[in-house]
Design a protein around this motif. Sequence first.
Motif, mmCIF file in Angstrom:
data_model
loop_
_atom_site.group_PDB
_atom_site.id
_atom_site.type_symbol
_atom_site.label_atom_id
_atom_site.label_comp_id
_atom_site.label_asym_id
_atom_site.label_seq_id
_atom_site.Cartn_x
_atom_site.Cartn_y
_atom_site.Cartn_z
ATOM 1 N N THR A 1 14.914 -55.591 -32.164
ATOM 2 C CA THR A 1 13.669 -55.050 -32.733
ATOM 3 C C THR A 1 12.606 -54.854 -31.663
ATOM 4 O OG1 THR A 1 14.086 -55.889 -34.962
ATOM 5 C CG2 THR A 1 11.794 -55.477 -34.368
ATOM 6 N N GLU B 1 10.804 -51.177 -30.446
ATOM 7 C CA GLU B 1 9.354 -50.954 -30.427
ATOM 8 C C GLU B 1 8.861 -50.633 -29.012
ATOM 9 O OE1 GLU B 1 7.683 -50.690 -33.325
ATOM 10 O OE2 GLU B 1 9.720 -50.969 -34.097
ATOM 11 N N GLU B 2 9.426 -51.283 -28.012
ATOM 12 C CA GLU B 2 9.019 -50.987 -26.637
ATOM 13 C C GLU B 2 9.462 -49.592 -26.219
ATOM 14 O OE1 GLU B 2 7.621 -52.025 -22.538
ATOM 15 O OE2 GLU B 2 6.956 -51.913 -24.624
ATOM 16 N N LEU C 1 9.759 -47.055 -28.281
ATOM 17 C CA LEU C 1 8.834 -46.163 -28.990
ATOM 18 C C LEU C 1 7.507 -46.067 -28.242
ATOM 19 C CD1 LEU C 1 9.546 -47.325 -32.642
ATOM 20 C CD2 LEU C 1 9.782 -44.966 -31.821
ATOM 21 N N ARG C 2 7.068 -47.175 -27.674
ATOM 22 C CA ARG C 2 5.823 -47.159 -26.901
ATOM 23 C C ARG C 2 5.990 -46.438 -25.570
ATOM 24 N NH1 ARG C 2 3.527 -48.999 -22.450
ATOM 25 N NH2 ARG C 2 5.404 -50.095 -21.780
ATOM 26 N N GLN D 1 -0.027 -44.332 -25.008
ATOM 27 C CA GLN D 1 0.836 -45.502 -24.972
ATOM 28 C C GLN D 1 1.172 -45.967 -23.562
ATOM 29 O OE1 GLN D 1 2.692 -44.906 -29.381
ATOM 30 N NE2 GLN D 1 4.075 -44.515 -27.692
ATOM 31 N N LYS E 1 4.242 -58.791 -29.066
ATOM 32 C CA LYS E 1 3.770 -57.880 -30.102
ATOM 33 C C LYS E 1 3.263 -56.585 -29.476
ATOM 34 C CE LYS E 1 0.633 -57.415 -34.027
ATOM 35 N NZ LYS E 1 -0.459 -58.031 -34.831
ATOM 36 N N GLU F 1 1.525 -52.869 -30.250
ATOM 37 C CA GLU F 1 0.862 -51.876 -31.090
ATOM 38 C C GLU F 1 1.084 -50.513 -30.439
ATOM 39 O OE1 GLU F 1 -3.218 -52.917 -31.252
ATOM 40 O OE2 GLU F 1 -2.937 -54.607 -32.616
ATOM 41 N N HIS F 2 1.540 -49.562 -31.221
ATOM 42 C CA HIS F 2 1.723 -48.221 -30.660
ATOM 43 C C HIS F 2 1.442 -47.179 -31.725
ATOM 44 C CE1 HIS F 2 5.564 -47.657 -32.734
ATOM 45 N NE2 HIS F 2 5.988 -48.829 -32.271
ATOM 46 N N ARG G 1 13.729 -46.474 -37.696
ATOM 47 C CA ARG G 1 13.948 -47.799 -37.105
ATOM 48 C C ARG G 1 15.310 -48.361 -37.532
ATOM 49 N NH1 ARG G 1 7.773 -48.869 -38.025
ATOM 50 N NH2 ARG G 1 7.045 -49.302 -35.892
#
Length: 415
Positions: free
Chosen positions: A288, A292-293, A295-296, A333, A351, A353-354, A371
């Motif tokens: 996970t 997310e990383e 996506l950023r 980003q 954590k 945020e993006h 995802r």
Amino acid sequence: MNSPHACPDPQLDALLVSDEIMEDPYPIYERLREEQPVFWSDAWQAWVISRYDDVEASLKDKDNLSNENRQALLFSALTEAERAEVAPLRHYYAQKDVIGSDPPDHSRMRALVQKAFTPKTVAGLGPRIEALAHELLDHALQSRRFDFIAEVAHPLPVILIAEMMGAPVKDRHLFKRWSADILAFQGTGVTTADAARISQASLLEMFDYMNELIDSRRVEPRDDLITALANAEEEGQRFSRDELLATCNTILTAGHETTTNLLGNLLHLLLRHRDQWTALVRDPNLITPAIEEALRYDAPKQRNFRRVKRAHEFLGVPFAEDEMVFQLIGSAQRDPRHYDQPDVFNIQRGKIEHLAFGAGIHFCLGAPLARLEARKVLEIMLARCPDVELEPETVKWQPRVQFRGPGEMWIRRGA
């Protein structure tokens, strides 16, 4: 086209339509953030916003900025004769859908689409995504090396969407072509008549197909997305036929293109940063955070755009009605004002945020599905071929500034 503004840096502006931005946009983004955070581009005929806080604020601004009829601004670079030739395409982009609308229409249409994309519905797709990933890898792994994009990242989301809509297996290839052609019109940064013609032809072909599918489901409902959308109601209201067709197109193009890019970028980053891949093999709980990383770090959709519906000032810069504003998500980003070491790909960052799925009322409805697809594919890759290696010289980026993802990327089994 004559501009109402003077571009403050023509050399920087030229980079926005260069080969460099297709290959590696991030040095260009850095210059924009540091030198021209609110920049008028003659090349894009738009304002360009590049810092995280500004992009986030702009994405959430529903009072001054509009999603309605924003694509109409893309036709301004065409001649009168060219605009007449693509009148059906212009008519389509003047219609409202769940993305191309403002409240109250947007609120109604989003509620209708949400009825077909409930958490339970999305979670229920997990087994089918797993089966598809295994099926595609069964074929790909027959060879020592294969193009991950062609064998997995492209076909998986388009097959899934075609199945969700209830289209026959034999028509899957049509969905892939339609999506590529329609998005090419707005993806390269420079609108051309040829791209508009190709986009129009595929859009009209897709609408003919969808009309037949919708009509058949009205007579004989099935357990598929077309039936769910056609029959969904919100306070006694349904989609009009134009709204339904536009929403089908949005689901096809947004769901296919961005997920393909997410899958390609995710695997590219992990294999290029071998230590991160090794950490993931040792600890699958990092899947996970890795998604997310990715996506950023390499957003599948690099820029969003809005139409100025009300003249206002943004950071002291006057925005006039009906001008276009590009929000550079990919730049935001990598903003060091918001992230520590933003140019480092680190799946143990913590954590994150993006803005990869947007922000505000237009936050992407398909984010949970994208995802889930990324998670299932990565889990299966880690289980079946943990020794896989990237062939860096084979990575070819798609020539689209609006989106980012490899168009070709070969990988091979380890020794």
